[in-house]
Motif scaffolding. Structure first.
Motif, mmCIF file in Angstrom:
data_model
loop_
_atom_site.group_PDB
_atom_site.id
_atom_site.type_symbol
_atom_site.label_atom_id
_atom_site.label_comp_id
_atom_site.label_asym_id
_atom_site.label_seq_id
_atom_site.Cartn_x
_atom_site.Cartn_y
_atom_site.Cartn_z
ATOM 1 N N GLU A 54 0.830 -1.208 0.000
ATOM 2 C CA GLU A 54 0.000 0.000 0.000
ATOM 3 C C GLU A 54 0.862 1.255 0.000
ATOM 4 O O GLU A 54 1.912 1.295 0.652
ATOM 5 C CB GLU A 54 -0.873 0.017 1.257
ATOM 6 N N ALA A 55 0.399 2.267 -0.727
ATOM 7 C CA ALA A 55 1.099 3.551 -0.691
ATOM 8 C C ALA A 55 0.990 4.113 0.729
ATOM 9 O O ALA A 55 -0.085 4.117 1.315
ATOM 10 C CB ALA A 55 0.476 4.508 -1.692
ATOM 11 N N LYS A 56 2.130 4.536 1.299
ATOM 12 C CA LYS A 56 2.130 5.120 2.639
ATOM 13 C C LYS A 56 2.187 6.636 2.509
ATOM 14 O O LYS A 56 3.108 7.168 1.894
ATOM 15 C CB LYS A 56 3.352 4.653 3.431
ATOM 16 N N LEU A 57 1.178 7.292 3.055
ATOM 17 C CA LEU A 57 1.133 8.746 3.019
ATOM 18 C C LEU A 57 1.061 9.268 4.442
ATOM 19 O O LEU A 57 0.337 8.715 5.273
ATOM 20 C CB LEU A 57 -0.093 9.217 2.236
ATOM 21 N N VAL A 58 1.818 10.314 4.744
ATOM 22 C CA VAL A 58 1.700 10.993 6.037
ATOM 23 C C VAL A 58 1.467 12.459 5.724
ATOM 24 O O VAL A 58 2.255 13.079 5.007
ATOM 25 C CB VAL A 58 2.974 10.827 6.902
ATOM 26 N N ASP A 59 0.353 13.003 6.222
ATOM 27 C CA ASP A 59 -0.046 14.379 5.918
ATOM 28 C C ASP A 59 -0.066 14.618 4.413
ATOM 29 O O ASP A 59 0.386 15.666 3.928
ATOM 30 C CB ASP A 59 0.897 15.396 6.591
ATOM 31 N N GLY A 60 -0.532 13.617 3.669
ATOM 32 C CA GLY A 60 -0.648 13.758 2.218
ATOM 33 C C GLY A 60 0.666 13.627 1.468
ATOM 34 O O GLY A 60 0.707 13.773 0.251
ATOM 35 N N ARG A 61 1.754 13.322 2.204
ATOM 36 C CA ARG A 61 3.051 13.203 1.511
ATOM 37 C C ARG A 61 3.484 11.740 1.477
ATOM 38 O O ARG A 61 3.334 11.010 2.446
ATOM 39 C CB ARG A 61 4.093 14.065 2.230
ATOM 40 N N ILE A 63 5.586 8.412 1.523
ATOM 41 C CA ILE A 63 6.712 7.913 2.309
ATOM 42 C C ILE A 63 7.372 6.752 1.561
ATOM 43 O O ILE A 63 6.678 5.841 1.097
ATOM 44 C CB ILE A 63 6.228 7.395 3.692
ATOM 45 N N THR A 64 8.698 6.790 1.445
ATOM 46 C CA THR A 64 9.412 5.698 0.789
ATOM 47 C C THR A 64 9.887 4.704 1.842
ATOM 48 O O THR A 64 11.022 4.787 2.327
ATOM 49 C CB THR A 64 10.625 6.240 -0.014
ATOM 50 N N ASP A 65 9.007 3.784 2.231
ATOM 51 C CA ASP A 65 9.471 2.742 3.158
ATOM 52 C C ASP A 65 10.263 1.700 2.354
ATOM 53 O O ASP A 65 10.421 1.835 1.143
ATOM 54 C CB ASP A 65 8.299 2.120 3.938
ATOM 55 N N ILE A 66 10.778 0.682 3.035
ATOM 56 C CA ILE A 66 11.694 -0.251 2.364
ATOM 57 C C ILE A 66 11.006 -1.004 1.221
ATOM 58 O O ILE A 66 11.618 -1.217 0.161
ATOM 59 C CB ILE A 66 12.366 -1.209 3.389
ATOM 60 N N LYS A 114 12.333 14.565 10.997
ATOM 61 C CA LYS A 114 11.904 15.642 11.907
ATOM 62 C C LYS A 114 10.501 15.279 12.361
ATOM 63 O O LYS A 114 10.327 14.289 13.080
ATOM 64 C CB LYS A 114 11.975 16.996 11.205
ATOM 65 N N THR A 115 9.484 16.014 11.953
ATOM 66 C CA THR A 115 8.134 15.604 12.343
ATOM 67 C C THR A 115 7.664 14.387 11.538
ATOM 68 O O THR A 115 6.917 13.571 12.029
ATOM 69 C CB THR A 115 7.125 16.760 12.150
ATOM 70 N N ILE A 116 8.155 14.271 10.278
ATOM 71 C CA ILE A 116 7.773 13.139 9.423
ATOM 72 C C ILE A 116 9.023 12.349 9.055
ATOM 73 O O ILE A 116 10.061 12.932 8.738
ATOM 74 C CB ILE A 116 7.092 13.635 8.123
ATOM 75 N N ASP A 117 8.931 11.020 9.121
ATOM 76 C CA ASP A 117 9.996 10.160 8.608
ATOM 77 C C ASP A 117 9.634 9.778 7.183
ATOM 78 O O ASP A 117 8.742 8.969 6.955
ATOM 79 C CB ASP A 117 10.133 8.913 9.496
ATOM 80 N N TYR A 118 10.344 10.383 6.224
ATOM 81 C CA TYR A 118 10.055 10.125 4.812
ATOM 82 C C TYR A 118 10.650 8.811 4.324
ATOM 83 O O TYR A 118 10.505 8.459 3.158
ATOM 84 C CB TYR A 118 10.572 11.277 3.940
ATOM 85 N N GLY A 119 11.355 8.113 5.186
ATOM 86 C CA GLY A 119 11.958 6.841 4.793
ATOM 87 C C GLY A 119 13.154 7.068 3.893
ATOM 88 O O GLY A 119 13.954 7.983 4.131
#
Lengths: 263, 263
Positions: A54-61, A63-66, A114-119
């Protein structure tokens, strides 16, 4: 200095087979040194979904997880990149498909949490680009085709914005070549009236740009694009052109193509 | 002529992270010009399955249908290739990851349909390899890393056996470099007794090979490997070494590594 065109294409070209082939033919016909930078397109999403990722989004952004990094390495670096290369070869353009890890051409730093982990998102820095290594390819007659992946020099691949890569390449190579940066997008260029494709503004210099901003003719979506373009120009890029890939052939014929930004 | 080592690795190196890292370090430490050729490994099968694509076999032979071609383009050309490249960069080796489409380095012909349609399987032919283009990369200080994909020059990527690619590269480049071809596999080399890893035969020349075949010491599985090796040698390759990647470090230290085949 010799002329170099760096052209960035995104989903509106990649996702449409007809657009892509027309673009690749026009790109091949363009004379002189050239570099292609491509983004991802919808196929990464389709493949992720078929693999149950699944696409991971945090605050609409995004995230590049592994898992996402694995998919974009396969799709950007493999499927899209190598299909573009084999098509360019068909048209007689001696393309080489690359990530930033290849040839140590583009390094990035993993974005700090910082506040978001973009991976595994990578940000470029001063000195990210290795212009000497890239010019070895150009001078050997190859056309580099970069996808939106970089590396950190420590064995980690990183997902990096294709617009940013194109701009950084243009700036870094402007010391060696007379560099024009071209962004292909869905519109004909910067429009006086966003709903009227006939209202294309052909040329914008820095002075005109300030006026257009004051007159609020440049709208919010275009502001960061144009700000980045003028930053690249102030760093040595000769001109930035924003236009539709369908019109690229006009560049070769010295007809007007898109909106040309310069000092 | 300068020395060139062409090393082929397969699943037993790629599928095991510890083996792979040790190999990549030893490969980096090897002096002079070098080229890496890698096969697929189990990850292609795993990813195919996760995407719901079944392996197609006819008479026990794998068929590269269009879905399988997409997967191997992603996995060989993207995931495996770019991870190897980023690790080599980490160890200080200026690697560039490639398919045969890149730089028009390796062309193949789609295998003709006879009793079996192998799909997008590509066979090499006389003149498949472009040694001049490859030597431009080597002479610019890059280490080419080839996956098992080629192209037909008409825009079609093709799945091609990695052993065959390694051998064809060695033959084609033997006119420009003093070329040694190394096949890494699970055994220490050619064994006098297949159940005894201490029975390694260090050197085999053509005369000894004929004896070993007569004495039936060379078993069926090794026959095509060694026949191909001696064909490569008769076409100009200086030597072919068959050994285990764990022992590659011995080559650099001028200690015996695997079985060395030569004229």
């Amino acid at each position: 200095m010799q002329a170099l065109h760096i052209i960035k294409i995104g989903g509106n070209v990649i996702d449409n087979s007809e657009n892509l082939h027309r673009f690749l033919k026009d790109f091949t016909a363009l004379e002189g040194y050239k570099i292609l930078v491509h983004g991802g397109g919808k196929v990464a999403t389709t493949i992720s979904e078929s693999m149950g990722i699944e696409a991971k989004l945090v605050d609409g952004r995004r995230i590049t997880d592994i898992d996402t990094l694995r998919v974009v390495t396969m799709v950007y670096g493999g499927l899209i990149n190598k299909n573009i290369v084999s098509q360019l070869q068909r048209y007689g353009n001696n393309a080489i498909g690359l990530t930033g890890a290849d040839g140590d051409f583009i390094r990035a730093k993993k974005r700090p949490v910082k506040t978001i982990d973009y991976g595994f998102a990578g940000d470029l820095f001063e000195g990210s680009i290795n212009p000497d290594n890239i010019s070895k390819l150009l001078n050997s007659g190859f056309t580099p085709v970069f996808c939106a992946l970089t590396h950190d020099g420590e064995g980690q691949l990183l997902n990096t914005n294709a617009d940013t890569i194109a701009s950084a390449l243009a700036v870094a190579l402007s010391g060696l070549y007379d560099t024009t940066l071209i962004y292909c997008f869905e519109k004909k260029g910067v429009l006086q009236d966003i709903n009227n494709e006939d209202s294309l503004i052909r040329e914008i210099n820095l002075e005109r740009y300030e006026q257009l901003k004051q007159e609020q003719i440049i709208h919010s979506g275009m502001l960061p694009k144009l700000d980045n373009a003028f930053t690249a120009i102030s760093c040595g890029v000769k001109a930035v052109i924003i236009g539709n890939s369908d019109d690229l052939g006009r560049l070769r014929k010295k007809e007007g193509f898109g909106t040309r930004l310069s000092n």
